[in-house]
Scaffold this motif. Structure first.
Motif, mmCIF file in Angstrom:
data_model
loop_
_atom_site.group_PDB
_atom_site.id
_atom_site.type_symbol
_atom_site.label_atom_id
_atom_site.label_comp_id
_atom_site.label_asym_id
_atom_site.label_seq_id
_atom_site.Cartn_x
_atom_site.Cartn_y
_atom_site.Cartn_z
ATOM 1 N N PRO A 52 0.371 8.267 -2.556
ATOM 2 C CA PRO A 52 1.391 9.187 -3.062
ATOM 3 C C PRO A 52 2.351 9.689 -1.972
ATOM 4 O O PRO A 52 3.513 9.970 -2.240
ATOM 5 N N SER A 53 1.860 9.739 -0.720
ATOM 6 C CA SER A 53 2.724 10.265 0.344
ATOM 7 C C SER A 53 3.613 9.179 0.961
ATOM 8 O O SER A 53 4.414 9.459 1.857
ATOM 9 N N GLU A 90 8.964 3.241 3.704
ATOM 10 C CA GLU A 90 9.364 2.624 4.978
ATOM 11 C C GLU A 90 8.555 1.373 5.258
ATOM 12 O O GLU A 90 9.061 0.324 5.636
ATOM 13 N N PHE A 91 7.254 1.545 5.082
ATOM 14 C CA PHE A 91 6.313 0.507 5.394
ATOM 15 C C PHE A 91 6.516 -0.710 4.483
ATOM 16 O O PHE A 91 6.481 -1.855 4.937
ATOM 17 N N SER A 92 6.767 -0.441 3.215
ATOM 18 C CA SER A 92 7.011 -1.530 2.264
ATOM 19 C C SER A 92 8.252 -2.311 2.668
ATOM 20 O O SER A 92 8.289 -3.545 2.568
ATOM 21 N N GLU A 93 9.257 -1.577 3.131
ATOM 22 C CA GLU A 93 10.488 -2.260 3.543
ATOM 23 C C GLU A 93 10.230 -3.147 4.758
ATOM 24 O O GLU A 93 10.784 -4.236 4.879
ATOM 25 N N LEU A 94 9.379 -2.672 5.653
ATOM 26 C CA LEU A 94 9.044 -3.482 6.835
ATOM 27 C C LEU A 94 8.390 -4.795 6.414
ATOM 28 O O LEU A 94 8.742 -5.869 6.905
ATOM 29 N N LEU A 95 7.436 -4.695 5.505
ATOM 30 C CA LEU A 95 6.742 -5.909 5.047
ATOM 31 C C LEU A 95 7.714 -6.836 4.314
ATOM 32 O O LEU A 95 7.664 -8.057 4.464
#
Ligand code: AHM
Ligand code: MG
Length: 336
Positions: free
Chosen positions: A22-23, A27-32
């Motif tokens: 939930p938090s 950002e991380f998804s975009e990196l992957l």
């Protein structure tokens, strides 16, 4: 209608995983996602390597007037360029470069760190044998601004994601964010990585060993005894083991992940720390193997616990099925 597996793209899977946190900021998804784009660009060049004049040395000019790059340099630059503008990274480091790679001034600096081996197994390129790319993502530890060397020199257990892309008979993107290991096979006709292996679990024990046995004479006695043991003919206990060695860590580790057994690049009398690099190769592979239920050690301790002191430091590595790594460890420690 008969249904066997989910038909899900990597992108969709990443977003579904994001919603489990939930938090998460996305950002991380975009990196992957950016990494998967880089992977497709590298795959495109890898797959036409035999057709175009890309295998030669650098410095030549191609039809459109661009300088022709060697494939490993192409992969190195492509991954950097696919990632530098995202605003999510504060620094990168690549096996092809001596020092850390700063994010260009014009782009924002973010909270993550990317380490990568752009083209692993590059000596296999000219023979059209499996090669791969490896990546590892950490959270930054320096307070802000430009990333620093200390951001790159973190223990492997601090990784927040790791994975690899194997350019083999098909191209597969394998990654973990600490919730299991998942594999996505590229469907070239639509240019999408599609979920092919959800929650990969490595067998507890395998029947294959994978190491460069040409170095046998220089190995420690314990390792020599281990090889003698697993290659003894003893059918009821599943011996002898078969030897499979590609000479591309991504390929050898991927087969070990799928079929079980052990992959190793040990230290020897000439190179006590072996050949493979802790930050670019061993840490990300150890993370994947552990996430799949296997083990990865340097002979004495868990790879992920080793504190790196230099970007390009080498380490011996033994990874694979728990039972195989345990038995090998007993021989290495002189207990058998
Ligand atoms: P690199 O191609 O990124 O430099 O990687 C080194 C490769 C690994 O992929 C592989 O496991 C190893 O070197 C093979 O070494 P050797 O030829 O000594 O068996
Ligand atoms: Mg490599």
């Amino acid at each position: 209608m008969s249904r066997t597996k989910k038909l899900m793209t990597l992108e969709r899977f990443i977003h579904e995983q994001e919603h489990l946190h939930p938090s998460a900021t996305g950002e991380f998804s975009e990196l992957l996602h950016d990494l998967s784009v880089a992977a497709k660009l590298v795959w495109r060049e890898v797959s036409k390597a035999g057709l175009v004049n890309i295998l030669g040395s650098t410095g030549r000019i191609n039809a459109s007037g661009d300088t022709v790059k060697k494939l490993d340099e192409f992969a190195d630059e492509t991954i950097y360029r696919a990632m530098d503008f995202s605003g999510h990274l504060c620094v990168m480091a690549s096996e092809e470069n001596e020092d850390i790679l700063q994010i260009p001034e014009e782009y924002k600096s973010g909270g993550y760190v990317l380490l990568y081996d752009p083209l692993d197994g590059s000596s296999n390129i000219d023979a059209n044998i499996t090669i791969g790319s490896i990546f590892s993502i950490y959270k930054r530890v320096s307070p802000g601004g430009k990333g620093k060397l200390e951001d790159c020199l973190q223990q492997g257990l601090k990784q927040v994601a790791a994975g690899y892309i194997i350019y083999g008979s098909s191209t597969v993107f394998v990654y973990s964010t600490g919730r299991g290991v998942h594999g996505f096979t590229l469907d070239p006709s639509v240019g999408e990585f599609v979920l092919s292996n959800e929650k990969i679990v490595i067998p507890q024990k395998g029947k294959i060993y994978s190491m460069n046995e040409g170095n046998y004479r220089n190995w420690d006695e314990g390792l020599q005894k281990y090889i003698q043991h697993i290659t003894e003919d003893d059918k009821p206990t599943g011996r002898p083991y078969s030897l499979r060695y590609i000479g591309t860590m991504v390929g050898d580790a991927h087969r070990t992940l799928m079929y079980g057994g052990i992959f190793a690049y040990p230290g020897d009398k000439k190179n006590p720390d072996g050949k493979l690099r802790l930050c670019y190769e061993c840490n990300p592979m150890a993370y994947i193997i552990e996430q799949a239920g296997g083990r990865a050690i340097d002979g004495k301790k868990r790879i992920l616990e080793v504190q790196p002191t230099a970007l390009h430091q080498h380490t011996p590595v033994f990874l694979g099925s728990v039972e195989d790594v345990n038995l090998c460890e007993e021989f290495l420690q002189g207990k058998r």
